[in-house]
Enzyme design. Structure first.
Site, PDB file in Angstrom:
ATOM      1  N   CYS A  70       0.581  -1.317   0.142  1.00  0.00           N
ATOM      2  CA  CYS A  70      -0.189  -0.108   0.065  1.00  0.00           C
ATOM      3  C   CYS A  70       0.732   1.423  -0.115  1.00  0.00           C
ATOM      4  O   CYS A  70      -0.177   2.941  -0.085  1.00  0.00           O
ATOM      5  CB  CYS A  70      -0.481   0.132   1.201  1.00  0.00           C
ATOM      6  SG  CYS A  70      -2.171  -1.383   1.236  1.00  0.00           S
ATOM      7  N   ASP A  96       2.775   2.406   2.462  1.00  0.00           N
ATOM      8  CA  ASP A  96       2.688   2.897   3.829  1.00  0.00           C
ATOM      9  C   ASP A  96       3.347   1.999   4.460  1.00  0.00           C
ATOM     10  O   ASP A  96       2.240   0.874   4.972  1.00  0.00           O
ATOM     11  CB  ASP A  96       2.023   4.171   4.290  1.00  0.00           C
ATOM     12  CG  ASP A  96       2.219   5.473   4.024  1.00  0.00           C
ATOM     13  OD1 ASP A  96       3.629   5.833   3.089  1.00  0.00           O
ATOM     14  OD2 ASP A  96       1.070   6.009   3.111  1.00  0.00           O
ATOM     15  N   CYS A 127       6.923   8.280   2.640  1.00  0.00           N
ATOM     16  CA  CYS A 127       7.282   9.327   2.140  1.00  0.00           C
ATOM     17  C   CYS A 127       7.711  10.509   3.416  1.00  0.00           C
ATOM     18  O   CYS A 127       7.592   9.665   3.835  1.00  0.00           O
ATOM     19  CB  CYS A 127       5.993   9.838   2.083  1.00  0.00           C
ATOM     20  SG  CYS A 127       4.780  10.476   3.066  1.00  0.00           S
ATOM     21  N   CYS A 166      -0.513   9.756   6.694  1.00  0.00           N
ATOM     22  CA  CYS A 166       0.580   9.215   7.649  1.00  0.00           C
ATOM     23  C   CYS A 166       0.479   9.220   9.340  1.00  0.00           C
ATOM     24  O   CYS A 166       0.333   8.643  10.202  1.00  0.00           O
ATOM     25  CB  CYS A 166       2.020  10.438   7.159  1.00  0.00           C
ATOM     26  SG  CYS A 166       2.514  10.151   6.066  1.00  0.00           S
TER      27      CYS A 166
END
Ligand code: FES
Length: 293
Positions: free
Chosen positions: A35, A37, A61, A105
């Site tokens: 996915c 992450d 990221c 995140c």
């Protein structure tokens, strides 16, 4: 190009607490490489039960690295009860904000922390499990997770939901389902408001009053009675007198009078009018009936 705060850039270029604690007390792993992450959080407690060390490993990221780094700093020194209260918004705020498109995140950080605490509390047996039904197969997001980000962050559009948990950001096939969840949650709020608004209106017409009484019975009273195998029907409204009949288990219940005052009358006073009083229609209580509502 995203707008990143200086604090976020600092945690991205100089991430703190990278790695994995040996023999940790709690381990939380969320997300998946497929996915895009993934985050593994480990922590160790001191003798007083406070988090004395926390480390992370992440694949993602700049925002994923910065949120994970800052999370490990935030939770050091906290008890597990305190750590469990950390929200994704707290994480984003600690960084001085995150671009909307990167809020997922911060959600991943909160999920990893919850998973690690759960893992500790289950004696290491529990790994992160998805709760609910998968709505977004592209990113493996369930209805429960979607509901939670909507409620906690007061989201109102599919795009916002995608920003916070990625659901809907792949093939787009689940966007209709996400829309329904948003409508359901905000619809509930609208209904709550519609029940409470007339309470502040000094004069209700008879029709409004009867409708509001029926609505209060349907939404506030019947669910509680049904949980105990009972039910209730509205028989009549004359002035401030509301006549009802108990059904099912409630009809034979010796504490019906108590239920009447404590639940039915109290709810009707709260949601409709403080003047109302309730009487039971004993004649119809034991007659055959249909369960309505
Ligand atoms: S199923 Fe959700 S984006 Fe594809």
């Amino acid at each position: 190009m995203w707008e990143y705060t200086d604090k976020l850039k600092d945690h991205f270029f100089n991430p703190r607490n990278v790695g994995e604690i040996e023999e940790p007390d709690g381990v939380g792993e969320v997300g998946s490489l497929a996915c895009g992450d993934a985050l593994k959080l480990t922590f160790k407690l001191d003798e007083k039960g406070k988090i004395k060390d926390a480390k992370f490993k992440t694949f993602g990221c700049a925002s994923a690295i910065a949120t994970s780094s800052v999370l490990t700093e935030m939770i050091k020194g906290l008890s597990l009860e305190e750590a469990a209260r950390v929200t994704n918004k707290d994480i984003a705020d600690y960084l001085g904000g995150l671009p909307e498109q990167k809020m997922h995140c911060s959600v991943m950080g909160r999920e990893a922390l919850e998973a690690a605490i759960e893992n500790y509390r289950s004696g290491g047996r529990k790994k992160h499990e998805l709760e609910g039904n998968i709505i977004c197969t592209c990113f493996g997001v369930t209805d429960k997770e979607i509901e939670r980000v909507i409620r906690e962050n007061n989201l109102t559009t599919v795009e916002e939901v995608t920003n916070y948990c990625k659901a809907g950001g792949g093939c787009g096939g689940c966007q209709g389902e996400i829309e329904k969840i948003i409508e359901k949650i905000h619809g509930d709020k609208v209904e709550e408001v519609s029940v409470s608004v007339p309470r502040r209106v000094s004069k209700l017409t008879n029709i409004q009053k009867i409708q509001l009484i029926q609505q209060t019975i349907n939404e506030q009273i019947r669910p509680a009675l049904r949980a105990h195998g009972g039910n209730i029907e509205l028989i009549d409204v004359e002035g401030d007198k509301v006549t009802v009949a108990f059904r099912g288990m409630c009809a034979q219940c010796r504490v019906a009078e108590f239920t009447m005052k404590d639940l039915v009358e109290a709810k009707l006073k709260e949601f409709v009018s403080g003047e109302l009083f309730v009487e039971e229609d004993k004649d119809s209580a034991n007659q055959p009936h249909n369960h309505r509502g």
